[in-house]
Scaffold this motif. Structure first.
Motif, PDB file in Angstrom:
ATOM      1  N   GLU A  13     -13.310  11.782   4.875  1.00 40.63           N
ATOM      2  CA  GLU A  13     -14.656  10.939   5.690  1.00 40.63           C
ATOM      3  C   GLU A  13     -15.679  12.234   5.828  1.00 40.63           C
ATOM      4  N   ASP A  14     -15.138  13.342   6.252  1.00 35.87           N
ATOM      5  CA  ASP A  14     -16.149  14.336   6.493  1.00 35.87           C
ATOM      6  C   ASP A  14     -16.819  15.047   5.402  1.00 35.87           C
ATOM      7  N   GLY A  15     -16.525  14.591   4.193  1.00 35.26           N
ATOM      8  CA  GLY A  15     -17.204  15.138   3.014  1.00 35.26           C
ATOM      9  C   GLY A  15     -16.175  16.108   2.357  1.00 35.26           C
ATOM     10  N   THR A  16     -15.188  16.517   3.151  1.00 37.94           N
ATOM     11  CA  THR A  16     -14.043  17.792   2.484  1.00 37.94           C
ATOM     12  C   THR A  16     -13.403  17.042   1.363  1.00 37.94           C
ATOM     13  N   VAL A  17     -13.247  17.924   0.276  1.00 34.78           N
ATOM     14  CA  VAL A  17     -12.502  17.295  -0.744  1.00 34.78           C
ATOM     15  C   VAL A  17     -11.103  18.101  -0.917  1.00 34.78           C
ATOM     16  N   ILE A  18      -9.881  17.400  -1.041  1.00 34.08           N
ATOM     17  CA  ILE A  18      -8.723  18.116  -1.412  1.00 34.08           C
ATOM     18  C   ILE A  18      -8.121  17.858  -2.177  1.00 34.08           C
ATOM     19  N   ASN A  19      -7.146  18.507  -2.731  1.00 34.04           N
ATOM     20  CA  ASN A  19      -6.154  17.888  -3.910  1.00 34.04           C
ATOM     21  C   ASN A  19      -5.111  17.163  -3.318  1.00 34.04           C
ATOM     22  N   ALA A  20      -5.311  15.772  -4.220  1.00 33.67           N
ATOM     23  CA  ALA A  20      -4.389  14.776  -3.644  1.00 33.67           C
ATOM     24  C   ALA A  20      -3.004  15.057  -4.434  1.00 33.67           C
ATOM     25  N   VAL A  21      -2.992  15.506  -5.427  1.00 33.03           N
ATOM     26  CA  VAL A  21      -1.661  15.865  -6.296  1.00 33.03           C
ATOM     27  C   VAL A  21      -1.952  17.030  -6.915  1.00 33.03           C
ATOM     28  N   ASP A  22      -1.008  17.541  -7.557  1.00 38.16           N
ATOM     29  CA  ASP A  22      -1.196  18.901  -8.368  1.00 38.16           C
ATOM     30  C   ASP A  22      -2.004  18.632  -9.471  1.00 38.16           C
ATOM     31  N   PRO A  23      -2.759  19.492 -10.104  1.00 41.58           N
ATOM     32  CA  PRO A  23      -3.655  19.398 -11.180  1.00 41.58           C
ATOM     33  C   PRO A  23      -2.615  19.243 -12.532  1.00 41.58           C
ATOM     34  N   VAL A  24      -3.140  18.686 -13.524  1.00 40.17           N
ATOM     35  CA  VAL A  24      -2.333  18.751 -14.866  1.00 40.17           C
ATOM     36  C   VAL A  24      -3.272  19.606 -15.870  1.00 40.17           C
ATOM     37  N   THR A  25      -2.469  20.679 -16.415  1.00 37.36           N
ATOM     38  CA  THR A  25      -2.992  21.272 -17.604  1.00 37.36           C
ATOM     39  C   THR A  25      -2.550  21.064 -18.802  1.00 37.36           C
ATOM     40  N   ILE A  26      -3.497  20.770 -19.776  1.00 36.30           N
ATOM     41  CA  ILE A  26      -3.048  20.512 -21.064  1.00 36.30           C
ATOM     42  C   ILE A  26      -3.244  21.716 -21.885  1.00 36.30           C
ATOM     43  N   SER A  27      -2.308  22.381 -22.641  1.00 37.01           N
ATOM     44  CA  SER A  27      -2.565  23.613 -23.323  1.00 37.01           C
ATOM     45  C   SER A  27      -3.376  23.407 -24.552  1.00 37.01           C
ATOM     46  N   GLY A  28      -4.227  24.335 -24.929  1.00 35.69           N
ATOM     47  CA  GLY A  28      -5.112  24.262 -26.017  1.00 35.69           C
ATOM     48  C   GLY A  28      -4.428  25.199 -27.119  1.00 35.69           C
ATOM     49  N   ALA A  29      -3.221  25.464 -27.034  1.00 41.87           N
ATOM     50  CA  ALA A  29      -2.840  26.455 -27.961  1.00 41.87           C
ATOM     51  C   ALA A  29      -2.609  25.713 -29.287  1.00 41.87           C
ATOM     52  N   GLY A  30      -3.268  26.392 -30.431  1.00 40.71           N
ATOM     53  CA  GLY A  30      -3.233  25.433 -31.825  1.00 40.71           C
ATOM     54  C   GLY A  30      -3.946  24.138 -31.811  1.00 40.71           C
ATOM     55  N   LYS A  31      -4.881  24.046 -30.994  1.00 44.45           N
ATOM     56  CA  LYS A  31      -5.379  22.654 -31.005  1.00 44.45           C
ATOM     57  C   LYS A  31      -6.764  22.764 -31.008  1.00 44.45           C
ATOM     58  N   HIS A  32      -7.393  23.770 -31.512  1.00 44.76           N
ATOM     59  CA  HIS A  32      -8.840  23.751 -31.688  1.00 44.76           C
ATOM     60  C   HIS A  32      -9.435  22.718 -32.657  1.00 44.76           C
ATOM     61  N   GLY A  33     -10.495  21.918 -32.005  1.00 36.85           N
ATOM     62  CA  GLY A  33     -11.053  20.942 -32.830  1.00 36.85           C
ATOM     63  C   GLY A  33     -10.510  19.461 -32.730  1.00 36.85           C
ATOM     64  N   LEU A  34      -9.263  19.515 -32.171  1.00 35.70           N
ATOM     65  CA  LEU A  34      -8.568  18.281 -31.899  1.00 35.70           C
ATOM     66  C   LEU A  34      -8.930  17.529 -30.586  1.00 35.70           C
ATOM     67  N   PRO A  35      -8.835  16.120 -30.659  1.00 33.94           N
ATOM     68  CA  PRO A  35      -9.378  15.500 -29.476  1.00 33.94           C
ATOM     69  C   PRO A  35      -8.368  15.678 -28.283  1.00 33.94           C
ATOM     70  N   TYR A  36      -8.677  15.494 -26.971  1.00 29.55           N
ATOM     71  CA  TYR A  36      -8.042  15.466 -26.014  1.00 29.55           C
ATOM     72  C   TYR A  36      -7.984  14.251 -25.061  1.00 29.55           C
ATOM     73  N   THR A  37      -7.249  13.770 -24.459  1.00 33.43           N
ATOM     74  CA  THR A  37      -7.211  12.650 -23.616  1.00 33.43           C
ATOM     75  C   THR A  37      -6.865  13.041 -22.365  1.00 33.43           C
ATOM     76  N   THR A  38      -7.460  12.807 -21.051  1.00 31.00           N
ATOM     77  CA  THR A  38      -6.711  12.763 -19.805  1.00 31.00           C
ATOM     78  C   THR A  38      -6.501  11.376 -19.144  1.00 31.00           C
TER      79      THR A  38
END
Length: 218
Positions: free
Chosen positions: A94-119
């Motif tokens: 309510e006061d404008g502060t933004v916090i993490n609701a849950v841990d972020p999710v990281t999708i590795s880009g190893a060997g994926k150059h040019g491929l589509p991603y979806t979150t």
């Protein structure tokens, strides 16, 4: 010459003016007995040279001689590494502060150059997903890291009413009318209610009634 994806026979090179991958042909007209030199291609998007059928795990240049029969050469390529994609799930307070609701999710880009991603958005207890959704929730792995932010707000809970009564009766103390605490944006949060100490001529004889502490509910 075949320019193929490592581990497959899928052609990768698309000649100028063409729309489909195909082998690279070196014309042997009037070249019998002459030597030609080959190199892997470096202009295939999203891929890097990895090996050849003459030199496994190597992409050196070497000479071959035009002969009466067709010679086939295979260069294999591997998809390049891209930067990672990270999806963040933020609760807007309510006061404008933004916090993490849950841990972020990281999708590795190893060997994926040019491929589509979806979150994907998450279903988080007591929180409501906000719209519009991030414009980059889908995209393509490339040389830049991508950060995707999903925003949530806490759902409303039921109000809580605190009553101050004369001991042994159901009579509300005149100087202490009912207190109503709004549950807006508080679902799932903890609360603790306290008795009043500012009432002249009154003292609290039981300051921890059932429900004086708990969690905001629907």
């Amino acid at each position: 010459m075949h320019h193929i994806e490592d581990g497959t026979y899928n052609e990768l090179w698309i000649p100028s003016g063409e729309t489909t991958p195909q082998p690279q042909v070196i014309d042997g007209t009037k070249k019998l007995g002459l030597t030609y030199y080959t190199l892997p291609r470096t202009d295939i998007p999203h891929y890097y040279p990895y090996a050849s059928n003459y030199y496994p795990y190597d992409t050196r240049s070497y000479g071959l001689v035009f002969q009466l029969f067709e010679t086939e050469l295979y260069y294999s390529y591997r998809r390049k590494d891209a930067q990672n994609v990270t999806a963040f799930y933020k609760e807007d307070l309510e006061d404008g502060t933004v916090i993490n609701a849950v841990d972020p999710v990281t999708i590795s880009g190893a060997g994926k150059h040019g491929l589509p991603y979806t979150t994907e958005a998450k279903t988080i207890p007591n929180l409501e997903l906000q719209t519009p959704l991030p414009t980059n929730k889908e995209g393509e792995f490339d040389d830049s890291p991508h950060e995707v932010f999903y925003h949530y707000k806490r759902k409303d809970a039921a109000d809580i009413t605190v009553r101050h009564l004369e001991n042994g009766t159901s009579q509300v103390i005149t100087e202490a009318p009912d207190q109503v605490f709004s549950g807006a944006g508080k679902l799932g949060r903890s609360y603790t209610m306290a008795y009043r100490t500012d009432l002249d001529n009154w003292t609290c004889v039981y300051g921890t009634p059932a429900g004086y502490t708990g969690t905001w509910g629907p």
